[in-house]
Scaffold this active site. Structure first.
Site, short mmCIF file in Angstrom:
data_model
loop_
_atom_site.label_atom_id
_atom_site.label_comp_id
_atom_site.label_asym_id
_atom_site.label_seq_id
_atom_site.Cartn_x
_atom_site.Cartn_y
_atom_site.Cartn_z
N GLU A 113 -60.46 10.07 11.14
CA GLU A 113 -61.55 10.92 10.65
C GLU A 113 -62.09 11.74 11.81
O GLU A 113 -61.66 11.56 12.96
CB GLU A 113 -62.66 10.06 10.02
CG GLU A 113 -62.22 9.42 8.73
CD GLU A 113 -63.31 8.57 8.08
OE1 GLU A 113 -64.49 8.99 8.10
OE2 GLU A 113 -62.99 7.50 7.57
N HIS A 241 -73.51 14.88 5.92
CA HIS A 241 -72.04 14.86 5.79
C HIS A 241 -71.61 16.27 5.40
O HIS A 241 -72.18 16.87 4.49
CB HIS A 241 -71.61 13.85 4.72
CG HIS A 241 -70.16 13.50 4.80
ND1 HIS A 241 -69.16 14.40 4.51
CD2 HIS A 241 -69.53 12.36 5.18
CE1 HIS A 241 -67.98 13.81 4.68
NE2 HIS A 241 -68.18 12.58 5.10
N ARG A 288 -69.02 15.43 12.92
CA ARG A 288 -69.78 15.88 11.75
C ARG A 288 -70.90 16.86 12.00
O ARG A 288 -71.14 17.75 11.20
CB ARG A 288 -70.43 14.66 11.12
CG ARG A 288 -69.59 14.13 10.09
CD ARG A 288 -70.19 12.94 9.50
NE ARG A 288 -69.04 12.19 9.06
CZ ARG A 288 -69.10 10.98 8.57
NH1 ARG A 288 -70.25 10.38 8.48
NH2 ARG A 288 -68.01 10.39 8.19
N HIS A 349 -76.78 12.15 4.61
CA HIS A 349 -75.79 11.09 4.45
C HIS A 349 -76.17 9.80 5.17
O HIS A 349 -75.98 8.71 4.64
CB HIS A 349 -74.46 11.63 5.01
CG HIS A 349 -73.31 10.69 4.91
ND1 HIS A 349 -72.84 10.24 3.70
CD2 HIS A 349 -72.50 10.14 5.85
CE1 HIS A 349 -71.79 9.43 3.90
NE2 HIS A 349 -71.58 9.33 5.20
N ARG A 384 -73.63 9.84 14.68
CA ARG A 384 -72.70 8.72 14.45
C ARG A 384 -71.27 9.21 14.27
O ARG A 384 -71.00 10.15 13.54
CB ARG A 384 -73.12 7.96 13.21
CG ARG A 384 -72.12 6.90 12.78
CD ARG A 384 -72.62 6.15 11.58
NE ARG A 384 -72.65 6.99 10.40
CZ ARG A 384 -71.71 6.99 9.46
NH1 ARG A 384 -70.65 6.22 9.58
NH2 ARG A 384 -71.83 7.76 8.41
#
Ligand code: FAD
Ligand code: SIN
Length: 520
Positions: A113, A241, A288, A349, A384
């Site tokens: 990811e 997100h 992100r 998110h 994160r």
């Protein structure tokens, strides 16, 4: 009514349940869940859990990826410890029955990811959280020592304050003796006296208009801990997100997992133009914060309400094998993702900050532990890394387990705890005011405290919040306790903490981007 237990667990997601399963060997456990046991952020998790297990990978690489994603603000010692614990905790989940996809009889099919330099994400198709929650719930059912109280809403932590002592933010040695909870099945408030209390109440997404989080995510645990004078930190780092399905009116927003981009899906404008390389050389797989801001910028420049995610180059068999739920969801709104682009928008998110805990999962309040999304451990820094949150939750619930079983040996039940005092309250005739106030709050947070911030926007947010705050406190004092008024009150507390901490941070870093202090 009073109930007594050794371990009070508030929350039934990955943090709460994995802790409860372990401490149940050492004493009586009560788990409070404000909805049904499964209604957690955990069960919505798609991508998976990051952990280093393969030879091509290394702890150093995962550590570096985590620190880079966190814009250098992560606590290096914490990152080191969490990354190295990953393998053991994954083994434990597997031992409890969680199934992760395999690429052969002996090898796991590890995904990639945004921000990860290697494939290291354990997943179960595109609904890892559902599988993990299922396995944990099954395991909890095997324990006679655990009582699960569903539809029980924790209202407040019990501290010396409830025994008539003055507790202020300067007080040292605040102690937690359990919690008051509203049994929503009969509207009675129970007093749970506990030797230790564990907060695992998850995130805050519901304070925004658009969120991937279920509506339980109102930051209750953080707000309770804040009122009890625990240290709260890093609240300005709210993660959006980049790719939730654009489907106006749907709440929560359906997530289109980052793993789809890990498998090659590309972001494009509505006009079909790739744009991510303009913002970061890693393109659609940049961390992100960068991707969400890039999408926000493209949408603002074009006036479009969404951008596209193009997954049409991923082989159909791979899509069917790894992303069956995304295929099904998109089909339900008429999109064949093997042939058509998916419309996506950023959505609130994840909260990186929360209740400050140390490496024993201790909060700054005695006998009070916490883990999961409601905490600030130092792992995430300013942003994160994908799939590090389930990892953090199981690692810190394990630390809480190790330390609270030692602690209870020397703790007696606190005597003289009063029942909840609801003198002078009556049923609120103005429930509609609570619903409206929640909507106003979501509007304030989305308009002024979103992906891009400024001093002026934050000031506006705070000014408007002050009005909501005083109206709601007034209503709270007069009305009987309901989940809705408590959630509104908590959401206002959380919004206040986010705005205050955002105002204090005079720089753009990670998830906190302000036009008044743009990055170099
Ligand atoms: P939760 O799982 O949210 O559980 C919170 C619990 O607390 C619930 O049982 C709730 O009822 C209870 N509760 C809350 N307030 C009260 C109260 N006042 N009284 C009683 N009970 C209360 N992370 C990853 O690492 N990998 C992923 O792939 C991933 N995908 C995600 C996809 C989606 C759509 C979402 C929303 C999140 C995703 N995340 C992912 C983030 C991750 O799922 C969460 O951070 C994590 O599950 C939080 O676990 P938790 O145990 O802290 O809280
Ligand atoms: C996702 O699957 O994209 C979400 C992963 C995460 O939030 O860690």
């Amino acid at each position: 009514m009073k109930k007594y237990c050794d371990f009070l667990v508030i929350g039934s997601g990955i943090a709460g349940l994995s802790y409860a399963i372990k401490v149940a060997e050492y004493g009586k456990v009560i788990i409070l869940s404000k909805a049904l046991i499964n209604e957690t952020n955990t069960q919505y998790a798609q991508g998976g859990i990051a952990a280093v297990t393969e030879k091509y990978d290394s702890y150093d690489k995962h550590i570096e990826d985590t620190i880079n994603a966190g814009a250098g603000l992560s606590d290096k010692q914490v990152v080191d410890i969490v990354v190295k614990e990953g393998r053991e905790r994954i083994k434990e989940l597997i031992s409890w029955g969680a199934k992760f996809d395999k690429s052969s009889a002996t090898n796991y099919d590890l995904a990639k990811e945004g921000g990860h330099s290697e494939n290291r994400i354990f997943h179960h198709k595109d609904n890892t959280g559902f599988e993990v929650q299922r396995a944990l719930v099954e395991e909890v059912k095997n324990h006679n020592n655990i009582s699960v109280l569903e539809n029980h809403y924790a209202i407040d932590l019990i501290t010396q304050h409830h025994l008539g002592e003055l507790v202020t933010s300067k007080s040292k040695n605040v102690e937690c003796y359990g919690a008051y909870a509203l049994n929503m099945n009969n509207n009675h408030i129970i007093t749970i006296v506990a030797k230790t209390t564990f907060i695992a109440t998850g995130g805050i997404g519901n304070i925004y208009q658009t969120s991937t989080n279920p509506t339980i995510a109102t930051g209750d645990g953080i707000a309770m801990a804040f009122r009890a004078k625990a240290r709260i930190e890093n609240m300005e780092f709210v993660q959006f997100h980049p790719t939730s399905l654009y489907n106006p009116g749907e709440r929560p927003s359906f997530l289109i997992t980052e793993a789809l981009r890990g498998d090659g899906a590309i972001l494009k404008t509505k006009a079909g133009r790739k744009f991510m390389k303009k913002y970061d050389e890693r393109g659609s797989l940049a961390p992100r914060d960068i991707v969400a801001r890039a999408i926000d910028n493209e949408m603002k420049n074009s006036g479009d309400e969404f951008v596209y995610l193009d997954a049409t180059k991923i082989p159909k068999e791979r899509l069917e094998e790894h992303f069956p739920n995304i295929i099904k969801k998109c089909e339900s709104i008429g999109i064949d993702i093997s042939k058509e682009y998916i419309p996506v928008v950023p959505a609130a998110h994840y909260l990186c900050g929360g209740i400050k805990v140390n490496l024993k999962s201790e909060t700054t309040i005695k006998y009070l532990y916490a883990a999961g999304e409601s905490t600030s451990t130092g792992l995430h820094g300013a942003n994160r890394l994908a799939s590090n949150s389930l990892l953090e939750a199981i690692v810190f619930s394990n630390f809480a387990f190790q330390n609270s079983i030692k602690a209870i040996k020397n703790i007696e039940f606190r005597k003289g705890i009063p029942e909840w005092n609801d003198d002078g309250t009556s049923l609120s005739e103005e429930m509609i005011l609570i619903t409206q106030a929640m909507k106003e709050l979501q509007q304030i947070m989305s308009n002024y405290v979103g992906i891009v911030r400024s001093n002026l926007r934050l000031k506006r947010a705070l000014d408007r919040l002050q009005i909501l705050f005083s109206e709601t406190e007034d209503l709270f004092k007069k009305s009987v306790v309901t989940k809705d008024i408590c959630e509104l009150r908590n959401s206002i507390n959380i919004s206040y903490l986010i705005i205050k901490m955002a105002k204090l941070r005079k720089e753009s870093i990670g998830l906190h981007f302000t036009i008044d202090y743009p990055s170099n």
